[in-house]
Design an enzyme around this catalytic site. Structure first.
Site, PDB file in Angstrom:
ATOM      1  N   GLU A 139       0.819  -1.215   0.000  1.00 19.02           N
ATOM      2  CA  GLU A 139       0.000   0.000   0.000  1.00 19.02           C
ATOM      3  C   GLU A 139       0.857   1.272   0.000  1.00 19.02           C
ATOM      4  O   GLU A 139       0.338   2.367   0.240  1.00 19.02           O
ATOM      5  CB  GLU A 139      -0.924   0.016   1.232  1.00 19.02           C
ATOM      6  CG  GLU A 139      -1.813  -1.188   1.395  1.00 19.02           C
ATOM      7  CD  GLU A 139      -2.903  -1.296   0.339  1.00 19.02           C
ATOM      8  OE1 GLU A 139      -2.982  -0.395  -0.518  1.00 19.02           O
ATOM      9  OE2 GLU A 139      -3.645  -2.283   0.371  1.00 19.02           O
ATOM     10  N   HIS A 178     -13.322  -3.171   4.164  1.00 17.47           N
ATOM     11  CA  HIS A 178     -11.876  -3.425   4.189  1.00 17.47           C
ATOM     12  C   HIS A 178     -11.201  -2.813   5.411  1.00 17.47           C
ATOM     13  O   HIS A 178     -10.594  -3.527   6.206  1.00 17.47           O
ATOM     14  CB  HIS A 178     -11.254  -2.874   2.898  1.00 17.47           C
ATOM     15  CG  HIS A 178      -9.775  -3.098   2.790  1.00 17.47           C
ATOM     16  ND1 HIS A 178      -9.137  -3.271   1.581  1.00 17.47           N
ATOM     17  CD2 HIS A 178      -8.785  -3.151   3.720  1.00 17.47           C
ATOM     18  CE1 HIS A 178      -7.836  -3.440   1.784  1.00 17.47           C
ATOM     19  NE2 HIS A 178      -7.601  -3.363   3.081  1.00 17.47           N
TER      20      HIS A 178
END
Length: 275
Positions: free
Chosen positions: A117, A212
């Site tokens: 990420e 999420h």
């Protein structure tokens, strides 16, 4: 001479990742954390740096972050293991002079790489630097259980989720008056979700990824953890409320306005005016 593992920033990352795992926010390799440093933070520990730092090219130029060091969590690493082996699970990286890539100066042993990420983190750092005039230094992503649960039962828009979280706990409006941004569901990892997150970070210190997790930003590890912890506590209260049949009474619009005035914050207008 002090070892880098005893530095304030490595110790801070150990505490934040351990606390997040104990909260149940970061199962397995879920979650990631980055802290923007200054050259003065890492300079005393150059003896601990890799002899030949690996270089990794970024997927897009980040000129705003040129020559900036960060400490980051690694890809595929478990938060619960950071305290056991910081050098295997964390890394100090430094962006090059044109923002095209970075060197891994310390940590991320055995050819490990930073979190997948990283695009979302670096793009969000860029926006929070601009939004806070450089005050925000931390981006934290975790799978806060009750915040995720709310994205299944509430309409996924910023005004509504912000308003409900403000109502779930009185302190929330004071802690995040700028509200909570929210994205549509997106595949995690690629630049697209990073760009969408960064766009919301222009306006909000908290951004939800439906089904999420959550991204939070703040000036310190402590403040950023506390920001997410506050929102998650309110989400837990809301989950209990909805499981008991819903709200019979709540904090009113007028009371929210009064709360903002009392603490000198300007609440997100769309959330205040929702009803």
């Amino acid at each position: 001479m002090q070892n880098i593992t005893d530095s304030w920033f490595v110790q801070g990352m150990i505490k934040a990742t351990s606390d997040a795992w104990l909260k149940g926010w970061d199962e397995r390799n879920g979650g990631n954390l980055t802290l923007r440093l200054d050259e003065a933070d890492i300079a005393p520990f150059s003896a601990d740096f890799h002899e030949k730092p690996r270089y990794i090219t970024l997927s897009q130029l980040m000129p705003l972050l040129a020559n900036t060091p960060f400490i980051v969590t690694g890809s595929g690493k478990f938060f619960r293991n950071v305290q056991l082996d910081p050098a295997a699970n964390l890394g100090v990286v430094k962006i090059d002079s044109d923002g095209a890539g970075y060197h891994i100066l310390w940590g991320l042993t055995h050819d490990a790489v930073p979190t997948s990420e990283l695009p979302a983190h670096f793009l969000s750092h860029c926006e929070r630097i601009k939004a806070t005039h450089g005050k925000d230094r931390v981006i934290m992503h975790c799978h806060a259980t009750n915040l995720i649960a709310l994205t299944y039962v509430l309409e996924n828009n910023t005004a509504l989720i912000t308003r409900k979280l403000w109502e779930g706990s009185t302190e929330c409006l004071v802690v995040f008056p700028d509200g909570v941004g929210i994205l549509p569901w997106m595949v995690p990892g690629p630049d697209e979700i990073g760009q969408a997150t960064a766009q919301e970070m222009q306006k909000h210190s908290l951004v939800l990824w439906p089904f999420h997790g959550v991204f939070g930003s703040g000036p310190t590890l402590n403040e950023t953890f506390g920001l997410i912890d506050t929102a998650e506590k309110s989400a837990e209260v809301l989950v209990k409320i909805y499981s008991m049949g819903g709200m019979k009474q709540t904090i009113t619009r007028e009371e929210l306005v009064a709360l903002g005035k009392r603490f000198g914050v300007t609440p997100l207008a769309s959330a205040v005016e929702l009803y």
